[in-house]
Enzyme design. Structure first.
Site, PDB file in Angstrom:
ATOM      1  CG  LEU A   1      29.785  56.300  44.870  1.00 22.32           C
ATOM      2  CD1 LEU A   1      30.080  57.736  45.282  1.00 22.32           C
ATOM      3  CD2 LEU A   1      28.432  56.206  44.176  1.00 22.32           C
TER       4      LEU A   1
ATOM      5  CB  ALA B   1      30.843  56.173  37.597  1.00 23.47           C
ATOM      6  N   GLY B   2      34.267  56.371  38.093  1.00 23.11           N
ATOM      7  CA  GLY B   2      35.375  57.279  37.757  1.00 23.11           C
ATOM      8  C   GLY B   2      36.414  56.632  36.857  1.00 23.11           C
TER       9      GLY B   2
ATOM     10  CD  GLN C   1      28.275  59.683  37.789  1.00 27.52           C
ATOM     11  OE1 GLN C   1      29.238  58.947  37.998  1.00 27.52           O
ATOM     12  NE2 GLN C   1      28.159  60.867  38.362  1.00 27.52           N
TER      13      GLN C   1
ATOM     14  CG  HIS D   1      67.320  37.090  31.104  1.00 23.73           C
ATOM     15  ND1 HIS D   1      67.250  35.747  30.799  1.00 23.73           N
ATOM     16  CD2 HIS D   1      66.567  37.716  30.168  1.00 23.73           C
ATOM     17  CE1 HIS D   1      66.509  35.584  29.725  1.00 23.73           C
ATOM     18  NE2 HIS D   1      66.079  36.760  29.320  1.00 23.73           N
TER      19      HIS D   1
END
Ligand code: TTP
Length: 394
Positions: A6, A8-9, A74, A305
């Site tokens: 999963l 899709a988040g 999704q 630096h």
């Protein structure tokens, strides 16, 4: 075992690091988070992987470009059962595993899970009341109770499952109280068969918030073996598991204590000190008299630096002015607090520095207090002491 990952988040708790990319594509040592999940699944015995994408789908596809995986889309992020439902047509009539695209497991535990038949990964925690607690009868799972006031065990749902083939027909669950379609409802149904085993997971990391990205890098950098392919000056001292990729340069007077990874196109030194699980991303620059400890510098970040950076995450193309220093320890020795979606949240770490979104720039001699978040494109002025989060500059 066919496996659904999963991914899709959006990763809203990971902001600002996810302002410009989805969480599964964040760097963890030598690859992205979702690549670790997919590779871990294949190592454990996945013979086919279907990755569910949604938010910024193309970025996830690109990250997995050379992997042999299928994708399912999704359209809206309506919950984990809904995400698996999006992959249903890609699944054969056989048992299937489901893994979150943002959780790391150790290889042996995942292999045991794959071999166990219908099963759920069970992770032991000290604060089960904050998780989905597994109700057990011997090694069989009777159910899962979300955040119970009086937990019956300290084994919690680690978000890794093997479902029986018939569970493909159980994905149309009812909407939960928080308005999502939850995979735990599918698990509850599977538990009613009495066949679901709890498989102990030895190592587990849910990568949801910036300090968990640091922890993920600590883990995966620790797995690397020493390899020096880049251009290293004879007066540099590389100690332990240090990787300098082809196309990276390490100049005279540099000390690097592994585990550390210097990616292609990055440069370190002269006279810099890098230690303790540090990732120097592609094209990043660490210059003269700079100390970097236990940090992630994403691609193109520059600390040029006279600076100290400890226990911090710097997004892409961040630029620290000369003399910028990061505090990573509180005088009261308490755990460092970071705001997540506006809420002050304990990192659980005595040492944590700062989180900087892409393209943030500090003026010379900026002092950044422990737990400060600089947003994408945030700016500080020369000599400033920053004790509060700072958003994008106008
Ligand atoms: P979450 O961690 O709940 O969601 P997220 O990853 O978007 O992060 P945040 O809460 O910070 O916004 O999701 C758990 C896993 O399930 C994660 O791998 C994303 C995935 N997921 C989907 O694929 N589709 C969904 O609809 C949801 C809710 C989650």
């Amino acid at each position: 075992m066919q496996t659904v990952v999963l991914a899709a988040g959006e990763g809203t708790r990971m902001r600002p690091l996810t302002d410009r990319r989805p969480k599964p594509t964040l760097p963890v040592a030598d690859r992205t988070l979702v690549e670790h999940v997919v590779d871990g699944a294949v190592d454990a015995g996945a013979n086919r992987v279907v990755v569910v994408v949604g938010y910024a789908a193309d970025a996830v596809r690109d990250a997995l470009g050379d992997r042999d995986v299928a994708f399912a889309v999704q359209e809206r992020q309506r919950g984990t059962a809904d995400a698996v439902r999006a992959a249903r047509d890609e699944l054969d009539d056989a048992p299937f595993a489901v893994l979150n695209g943002d959780v790391l497991y150790d290889r042996d535990s995942l292999s045991r899970l794959y071999d166990a038949g219908p099963a759920v990964g069970a992770y032991r925690v000290d604060d089960p009341e904050n998780y989905g607690v597994l109700e057990l009868e011997d090694d069989r799972v009777r159910g899962v109770i979300e955040k119970p006031a009086n937990p019956t065990s300290n084994l919690v749902n680690a978000g890794a499952y093997v479902f029986p083939a018939v569970a493909r027909d159980w994905l149309d669950v009812a909407e939960s109280d928080r308005g999502e379609y939850e995979l735990t409802d599918v698990l509850t149904r599977a538990c009613e068969t009495g066949e679901v085993r709890a498989v102990p997971v030895d190592r587990w990391l849910d990568v949801g918030r910036p300090w968990e990205l640091l922890a993920a890098n600590e883990w995966k950098l620790g797995d690397l073996e020493r390899r020096i392919a880049g251009d290293v000056h004879p007066d540099a001292d590389l100690r332990g598991a240090v990787v300098v990729e082809d196309g990276a340069t390490v100049d005279a007077g540099v000390v690097i204590e592994g585990p550390a990874l210097v990616r292609s196109g990055a440069s370190v030194g002269p006279n810099a000190y890098v230690r303790g699980a540090t990732l120097i991303g592609a094209g990043a620059k660490v210059g003269h008299a700079v100390e970097i400890k236990n940090s992630v510098l994403m691609a193109g970040a520059t600390v040029g630096h006279l600076s100290y950076v400890g226990d911090s995450v710097l997004g892409r193309d961040v630029n620290f002015g000369a003399g910028t220093t990061v505090a990573n320890l509180r005088h009261d020795d308490g755990d460092v607090i970071v705001r997540v979606k506006g809420d002050p949240t304990s990192t659980g770490r005595r040492k944590f520095g700062v989180v900087c979104g892409d393209d943030a720039k500090t003026g010379i001699d900026t002092a950044l207090n422990a737990g400060v978040v600089l947003g994408t494109e945030a700016r500080t002025t020369p000599g400033e002491t920053v004790t509060r989060d700072r958003g994008r500059s106008p």
